[in-house]
Structure formats: structure tokens, C-alpha cells
Design a protein around this motif. Sequence first.
Motif, mmCIF file in Angstrom:
data_model
loop_
_atom_site.group_PDB
_atom_site.id
_atom_site.type_symbol
_atom_site.label_atom_id
_atom_site.label_comp_id
_atom_site.label_asym_id
_atom_site.label_seq_id
_atom_site.Cartn_x
_atom_site.Cartn_y
_atom_site.Cartn_z
ATOM 1 N N VAL A 1 5.054 -7.427 -5.931
ATOM 2 C CA VAL A 1 3.760 -7.793 -5.357
ATOM 3 C C VAL A 1 3.127 -6.576 -4.702
ATOM 4 O O VAL A 1 3.819 -5.642 -4.279
ATOM 5 C CB VAL A 1 3.895 -8.923 -4.307
ATOM 6 C CG1 VAL A 1 4.397 -10.195 -4.959
ATOM 7 C CG2 VAL A 1 4.814 -8.502 -3.165
ATOM 8 N N ARG A 2 1.809 -6.605 -4.622
ATOM 9 C CA ARG A 2 1.072 -5.557 -3.909
ATOM 10 C C ARG A 2 0.416 -6.187 -2.686
ATOM 11 O O ARG A 2 -0.088 -7.320 -2.754
ATOM 12 C CB ARG A 2 0.018 -4.911 -4.808
ATOM 13 C CG ARG A 2 0.582 -4.306 -6.082
ATOM 14 C CD ARG A 2 -0.487 -3.554 -6.867
ATOM 15 N NE ARG A 2 -0.934 -2.371 -6.151
ATOM 16 C CZ ARG A 2 -0.313 -1.186 -6.208
ATOM 17 N NH1 ARG A 2 0.786 -1.051 -6.931
ATOM 18 N NH2 ARG A 2 -0.771 -0.154 -5.535
ATOM 19 N N VAL A 3 0.399 -5.461 -1.584
ATOM 20 C CA VAL A 3 -0.229 -5.950 -0.358
ATOM 21 C C VAL A 3 -1.177 -4.876 0.155
ATOM 22 O O VAL A 3 -1.132 -3.720 -0.277
ATOM 23 C CB VAL A 3 0.824 -6.303 0.713
ATOM 24 C CG1 VAL A 3 1.756 -7.400 0.221
ATOM 25 C CG2 VAL A 3 1.622 -5.067 1.125
ATOM 26 N N THR A 4 -2.024 -5.260 1.095
ATOM 27 C CA THR A 4 -3.023 -4.313 1.601
ATOM 28 C C THR A 4 -2.883 -4.027 3.089
ATOM 29 O O THR A 4 -3.644 -3.236 3.634
ATOM 30 C CB THR A 4 -4.444 -4.849 1.329
ATOM 31 O OG1 THR A 4 -4.591 -6.128 1.956
ATOM 32 C CG2 THR A 4 -4.694 -4.988 -0.157
ATOM 33 N N ASN A 5 -1.910 -4.670 3.752
ATOM 34 C CA ASN A 5 -1.750 -4.406 5.183
ATOM 35 C C ASN A 5 -0.329 -4.749 5.622
ATOM 36 O O ASN A 5 0.446 -5.353 4.871
ATOM 37 C CB ASN A 5 -2.786 -5.179 6.011
ATOM 38 C CG ASN A 5 -2.732 -6.675 5.772
ATOM 39 O OD1 ASN A 5 -1.711 -7.319 6.026
ATOM 40 N ND2 ASN A 5 -3.828 -7.241 5.258
ATOM 41 N N GLU B 1 0.730 -8.604 5.726
ATOM 42 C CA GLU B 1 1.068 -9.151 4.407
ATOM 43 C C GLU B 1 2.435 -8.667 3.963
ATOM 44 O O GLU B 1 3.239 -9.431 3.413
ATOM 45 C CB GLU B 1 0.017 -8.727 3.381
ATOM 46 C CG GLU B 1 -1.316 -9.423 3.483
ATOM 47 C CD GLU B 1 -2.266 -8.942 2.391
ATOM 48 O OE1 GLU B 1 -1.792 -8.506 1.321
ATOM 49 O OE2 GLU B 1 -3.485 -8.995 2.615
ATOM 50 N N ALA B 2 2.710 -7.381 4.180
ATOM 51 C CA ALA B 2 4.006 -6.823 3.793
ATOM 52 C C ALA B 2 5.142 -7.547 4.504
ATOM 53 O O ALA B 2 6.177 -7.875 3.899
ATOM 54 C CB ALA B 2 4.043 -5.329 4.108
ATOM 55 N N GLN C 1 5.631 -11.158 3.116
ATOM 56 C CA GLN C 1 6.274 -11.105 1.809
ATOM 57 C C GLN C 1 7.756 -10.745 1.954
ATOM 58 O O GLN C 1 8.612 -11.278 1.241
ATOM 59 C CB GLN C 1 5.571 -10.079 0.911
ATOM 60 C CG GLN C 1 4.194 -10.487 0.443
ATOM 61 C CD GLN C 1 4.222 -11.561 -0.635
ATOM 62 O OE1 GLN C 1 5.260 -11.892 -1.190
ATOM 63 N NE2 GLN C 1 3.051 -12.133 -0.926
ATOM 64 N N ILE D 1 7.766 -4.863 -2.712
ATOM 65 C CA ILE D 1 6.501 -5.080 -1.997
ATOM 66 C C ILE D 1 5.850 -3.725 -1.807
ATOM 67 O O ILE D 1 6.398 -2.854 -1.124
ATOM 68 C CB ILE D 1 6.779 -5.760 -0.650
ATOM 69 C CG1 ILE D 1 7.491 -7.099 -0.860
ATOM 70 C CG2 ILE D 1 5.487 -5.954 0.143
ATOM 71 C CD1 ILE D 1 8.352 -7.522 0.295
ATOM 72 N N TRP E 1 2.824 -1.348 -0.545
ATOM 73 C CA TRP E 1 1.651 -1.172 0.315
ATOM 74 C C TRP E 1 1.200 0.280 0.178
ATOM 75 O O TRP E 1 1.903 1.194 0.575
ATOM 76 C CB TRP E 1 2.000 -1.503 1.774
ATOM 77 C CG TRP E 1 0.851 -1.312 2.728
ATOM 78 C CD1 TRP E 1 -0.475 -1.242 2.423
ATOM 79 C CD2 TRP E 1 0.934 -1.157 4.146
ATOM 80 N NE1 TRP E 1 -1.226 -1.068 3.559
ATOM 81 C CE2 TRP E 1 -0.387 -1.016 4.629
ATOM 82 C CE3 TRP E 1 1.986 -1.143 5.042
ATOM 83 C CZ2 TRP E 1 -0.669 -0.827 5.981
ATOM 84 C CZ3 TRP E 1 1.711 -0.954 6.396
ATOM 85 C CH2 TRP E 1 0.406 -0.809 6.857
#
Length: 329
Positions: free
Chosen positions: A299-303, A306-307, A310, A323, A325
Amino acid sequence: MIVAGGGSLGGAAPLRVAAEALGAPVVTTTAGKGVLDEDHPLAVGPFLGFAAARKLMEDADVLLVVGSELGDAELPDRLAPRGAVIRVDLDPAQLHKNLRATLPVHADAREALAALAAGLAASAVPAGLAGTERAGERRAAEARAGCLEQAVERGDRWREAQDALRAELPGDVVVVGDSSQVSYLGTAPFWPLSEPRRYLVPVGYSTLGYGLPAAIGARLAEPARPVVALLGDGAFMFSAQELVTGAELGLPLPVVILDNHGFGEIRQNMLDRDIAPYAVDLARPDFAALAQAMGCHGVRVTNAAEAAKQAAAALTAARPTVIVWEVGP
């Protein structure tokens, strides 16, 4: 005051007893992180090479070094203590390494610390030591504050991830790092631990690629204990193939990659020396897609929040979860 290295990990309980009896602040190496609960009022933290810790070591009447070579990776400039130096080490070759001992003690650190703690408990408080615990706590607090200030100057950008993950993950999680800025500028100073052997990271030889296989090993060694790998993209690519191992074993393992587009520390070292960055800005694959291709979640996260969420969810998955970021160079 006391310096506790990786060789002291088996002696956590007597180390605490001795420190409290002496009113001695405790600085640890990275390998010794957590040997004294980092919330303890005498704990300075894993700040061996930091200016405030160095002053504490050099100003002490007696410097007790247990299970550490005082390696130049963390202490590049030799200490010049004004007081006596006692060194305890299992390896006789380490007893004078990088700092000559006034009193070298060739012994297992756990046995030596246990003997010291027992001796202090059995004797009256030595003359001149009465009331030193509060003074020691004050000295430790001052040094800790100075070290944290320097840590913020060096690596504040890595602090947010530590805070978010620490808030979401179980209190007994094992954090596995790598030769990555997020580890030695982030996890080491900003993720306090209450016990030893909960921060696994390579120290000394910049062995990139340690993090993922070490996290798999930790997860296998203690299946009931949660483990998280937290590392940079450059380090991850040294052993990315071990995702297949994690998938094959069905391990619930969050692998959090803070992608700063290459070898950030080497890039910074070049810039600091007016060298144009060379071979440090890497062409990276799509890490989430790579994980999926190897049988893992990706998965990709932006902050940071979120990381962390996950990562917490990944602890109950049936395979590793990568994960990603992207934090930028």
C-alpha cells in the motif's frame, strides 16, 4: 555516571539498582538502548556522541563503561574524562579500546553488575554519596534535554513517523531499523523504550539491507511479539527479495518504507563537503506493486497517521505488508 553498551543488555535489573544506589545518570549506546527504561529519571538515552552527554561523561568523578567499545561510529572523537574510568567487558581486547581504563574489569557484564548492585545494597551509603540520587536525576534531565535539542536539529523530519507509529502499535513492539536516517536520526532518539532488545539495528559498519531479514528473524524468534520494520528505500532495496521469505512463512509483518529517493545520508555527506551528489539518487521501483508481485500486501500512504494505521492492521494479516510513504529527498 554510567555508559551502558550492547554488552550490558543481560544486566538490566542490576544496572538499574546500581544506578539508583549511586545516583548515576546512564547514557546508552544505540546497541544498549532500553537497558534502562528511558522514562527512568536517571536515563539520558542513546546519545553517546551528543555534546551534552559527552560533557556529562567528561565531567564525572567516575565514568563506569559497561559492555561497550566506545566505537567511533557513535563517538568519533575520543573522550577526555577528568575522573577515573572503570571499564567492564567480556572481551579483554576491549578493556582499553578507544579510552584507557583506570580500572579494567574483565568480566561478564551481567555478573559484574549483579556483584556491584549486591555490594552497594550490603554496604552503608559511601561517604559523599548521600543525597546524590536527586543530583543525578537533575544532571540526567539536563543532559537529556540538551541531547534531544541536538537530535531535533539533526533529524526532526523523522520524528513524526516515530510518534505516529508508537501511538498505534502495541507497547511491546520490536522496532527493526537499518542503516537509514529514519533509524539513527529518528527511531533511536525519538522512540523511547522501557526494556532492552526491542530496537534492532546495525551499528558500526553501515550494513545496508539488515532491516527486513532481521525483522523476519525477530518475528520467528518470538511469534507472540509484534514486530515492525521501519527503514529507508535505499536500505530496503538491498534485501527486498526477502519479502518472498516472509510471504512463504505467512508472517504478519508491517514493513514501513520512508522513501526519500535514495541514499539520503550519503547525499547529505556529499553536500556537506561541497561534492555534487553522485550515484545517490536512485531509480526506485513501485514498492507496493513489487510487494504484491512477491505475494505480500502493498500500500501507499501520504502521511504518518495513515502509515501507522496500516502498520497496526498489518499485525493481524496473513503475510507481510509493505507500507510506502514518499517523504522526498
